[in-house]
Design an enzyme around this catalytic site. Structure first.
Site, PDB file in Angstrom:
ATOM      1  N   ASN A  78      -7.135  -3.446  14.003  1.00  0.00           N
ATOM      2  CA  ASN A  78      -8.412  -3.617  13.877  1.00  0.00           C
ATOM      3  C   ASN A  78      -8.889  -4.669  12.888  1.00  0.00           C
ATOM      4  O   ASN A  78      -9.812  -4.919  12.406  1.00  0.00           O
ATOM      5  CB  ASN A  78      -9.351  -2.404  13.329  1.00  0.00           C
ATOM      6  CG  ASN A  78      -8.574  -1.837  12.016  1.00  0.00           C
ATOM      7  OD1 ASN A  78      -7.635  -2.526  11.535  1.00  0.00           O
ATOM      8  ND2 ASN A  78      -8.735  -0.924  11.328  1.00  0.00           N
ATOM      9  N   ASP A  98       0.880  -1.272  -0.072  1.00  0.00           N
ATOM     10  CA  ASP A  98       0.176  -0.018  -0.059  1.00  0.00           C
ATOM     11  C   ASP A  98       0.832   1.264  -0.084  1.00  0.00           C
ATOM     12  O   ASP A  98       2.078   1.183  -0.021  1.00  0.00           O
ATOM     13  CB  ASP A  98      -0.908   0.132   1.171  1.00  0.00           C
ATOM     14  CG  ASP A  98      -0.171  -0.616   2.519  1.00  0.00           C
ATOM     15  OD1 ASP A  98       0.984  -0.457   2.659  1.00  0.00           O
ATOM     16  OD2 ASP A  98      -0.895  -0.932   3.508  1.00  0.00           O
ATOM     17  N   GLU A 133      -9.443  -2.103   5.302  1.00  0.00           N
ATOM     18  CA  GLU A 133     -10.104  -1.827   6.832  1.00  0.00           C
ATOM     19  C   GLU A 133     -11.384  -2.624   6.982  1.00  0.00           C
ATOM     20  O   GLU A 133     -12.202  -3.094   6.012  1.00  0.00           O
ATOM     21  CB  GLU A 133     -10.486  -0.361   6.662  1.00  0.00           C
ATOM     22  CG  GLU A 133      -9.419   0.416   6.654  1.00  0.00           C
ATOM     23  CD  GLU A 133      -8.522   0.723   7.951  1.00  0.00           C
ATOM     24  OE1 GLU A 133      -8.304  -0.100   8.532  1.00  0.00           O
ATOM     25  OE2 GLU A 133      -8.028   1.925   8.318  1.00  0.00           O
ATOM     26  N   HIS A 165      -7.113  -5.090  10.181  1.00  0.00           N
ATOM     27  CA  HIS A 165      -6.761  -4.928   8.685  1.00  0.00           C
ATOM     28  C   HIS A 165      -5.259  -5.688   8.046  1.00  0.00           C
ATOM     29  O   HIS A 165      -4.559  -5.816   9.076  1.00  0.00           O
ATOM     30  CB  HIS A 165      -6.833  -3.478   8.318  1.00  0.00           C
ATOM     31  CG  HIS A 165      -5.556  -2.762   8.891  1.00  0.00           C
ATOM     32  ND1 HIS A 165      -5.679  -1.377   8.913  1.00  0.00           N
ATOM     33  CD2 HIS A 165      -4.341  -2.953   9.242  1.00  0.00           C
ATOM     34  CE1 HIS A 165      -4.254  -0.741   9.242  1.00  0.00           C
ATOM     35  NE2 HIS A 165      -3.505  -1.806   9.684  1.00  0.00           N
TER      36      HIS A 165
HETATM   37  P1  PGA Z   1       2.123  -2.059  12.767  1.00  0.00           P
HETATM   38  O1  PGA Z   1       1.148  -1.955  11.642  1.00  0.00           O
HETATM   39  O2  PGA Z   1       3.174  -2.702  12.426  1.00  0.00           O
HETATM   40  O3  PGA Z   1       2.521  -0.503  12.844  1.00  0.00           O
HETATM   41  O4  PGA Z   1       1.597  -2.249  14.122  1.00  0.00           O
HETATM   42  C1  PGA Z   1       0.777  -2.974  11.280  1.00  0.00           C
HETATM   43  C2  PGA Z   1      -0.734  -2.766  10.247  1.00  0.00           C
HETATM   44  O5  PGA Z   1      -1.240  -1.988  10.596  1.00  0.00           O
HETATM   45  O6  PGA Z   1      -0.735  -3.596   9.348  1.00  0.00           O
END
Ligand code: PGA
Length: 258
Positions: free
Chosen positions: A134, A65, A141, A136
């Site tokens: 969450n 992304d 999302e 994702h």
């Molecule tokens: P993080 O993000 O490694 O900063 O916790 C992971 C994600 O949101 O996929």
């Protein structure tokens, strides 16, 4: 789903980095799906530290992304992140490194172009992912279609708050991103999902033990036959089947697939 639980986050990171290097060792032209975020920083650090003798020149990468509205030179962009943590340190061929453009004139067309580019490269051999609190994966999302392809995604307040640390305040975090879809990620031949820390425990539980549903996009991966969930004990703390992963190999135990 294969689950590996390590005592510490560092051990989970070391395992994940070694698995990516092993993939490249086996196939120099590997097509990798790569992620950003805090979880991946030590993975890339470990890859850099242990890559001696391995060439990345033929490796093809597609990041999951990029934020909409950020140019590659923007320090908050994932282009910058990848250069800083990985690409600038190893002998990658810049022509083989792909991220969605955050500044294309038409974001929807850019998403379609990106999806086609992954296909033209033969698809992803191995994708390594973090997991959002969450649920994702990439920037898919809760509520996203589990059949989605690369698309423009509005970011939730929770995600923007989680990523505020890179921008100052959550208001400064872009509102939209281009992300590979759940199905794009699902189509990778192999997947590693790395989650470390107690703040990921609920998402891990929803992903592994919960129903497959759009409220937890990562739960779609339950149906993938080649996915390894790599956890530290903190991230595994709510995982229902944890007791079944008794400590029979030091502190690392693998389940069978299925
Ligand atoms: P993080 O993000 O490694 O900063 O916790 C992971 C994600 O949101 O996929």
């Amino acid at each position: 789903m294969k689950v590996l639980i390590f005592k510490t986050a560092q051990e989970a990171v070391d395992h994940s980095a070694a698995a990516v290097l092993e993939q490249i060792r086996e196939r120099a032209e590997t097509v990798l799906g790569l992620s950003t975020g805090g979880t991946m920083v030590p993975v890339y650090e470990k890859m850099r530290a242990t890559a001696a003798g391995l060439s990345f020149n033929k490796v093809v990468t597609f990041n999951l992304d990029e934020y909409l509205g950020l140019c590659p030179g923007d320090p908050g962009s994932y282009h910058s992140y990848m250069r800083h943590h990985l690409f600038d340190h190893l002998d990658f061929n810049p022509h083989n490194l792909h991220l969605p453009s955050g500044t294309a004139a038409c974001a929807t067309q850019e998403a379609e172009r990106y999806e086609m580019a992954i296909k033209a490269a033969g698809g992803l051999d191995l994708a390594i992912l973090g997991l959002g609190e969450n649920g994702h994966i990439g920037f898919n999302e809760p509520g996203v279609s589990l059949g989605s392809r690369t698309h423009v995604q509005a970011l939730t307040d929770q995600t923007r708050a989680a990523n505020a640390r890179y921008f100052g305040t959550s208001e400064q975090v872009p509102r939209f991103a281009i992300t590979m879809g759940v199905k794009t990620i699902f189509d990778a031949r192999k997947l590693i999902v790395l989650a470390t820390g107690a703040h990921k425990a609920a998402a891990v539980q929803a992903m592994r033990d919960g129903p497959v549903r759009t409220a937890c996009p990562a739960s779609a991966l339950q149906a993938h036959s080649q996915v390894t969930l790599v956890l530290d004990e903190a991230a595994a703390s709510l995982f229902e089947a944890r007791a079944a992963y008794a400590d029979i190999q030091g502190h690392k135990v693998a389940s069978g697939h299925g």
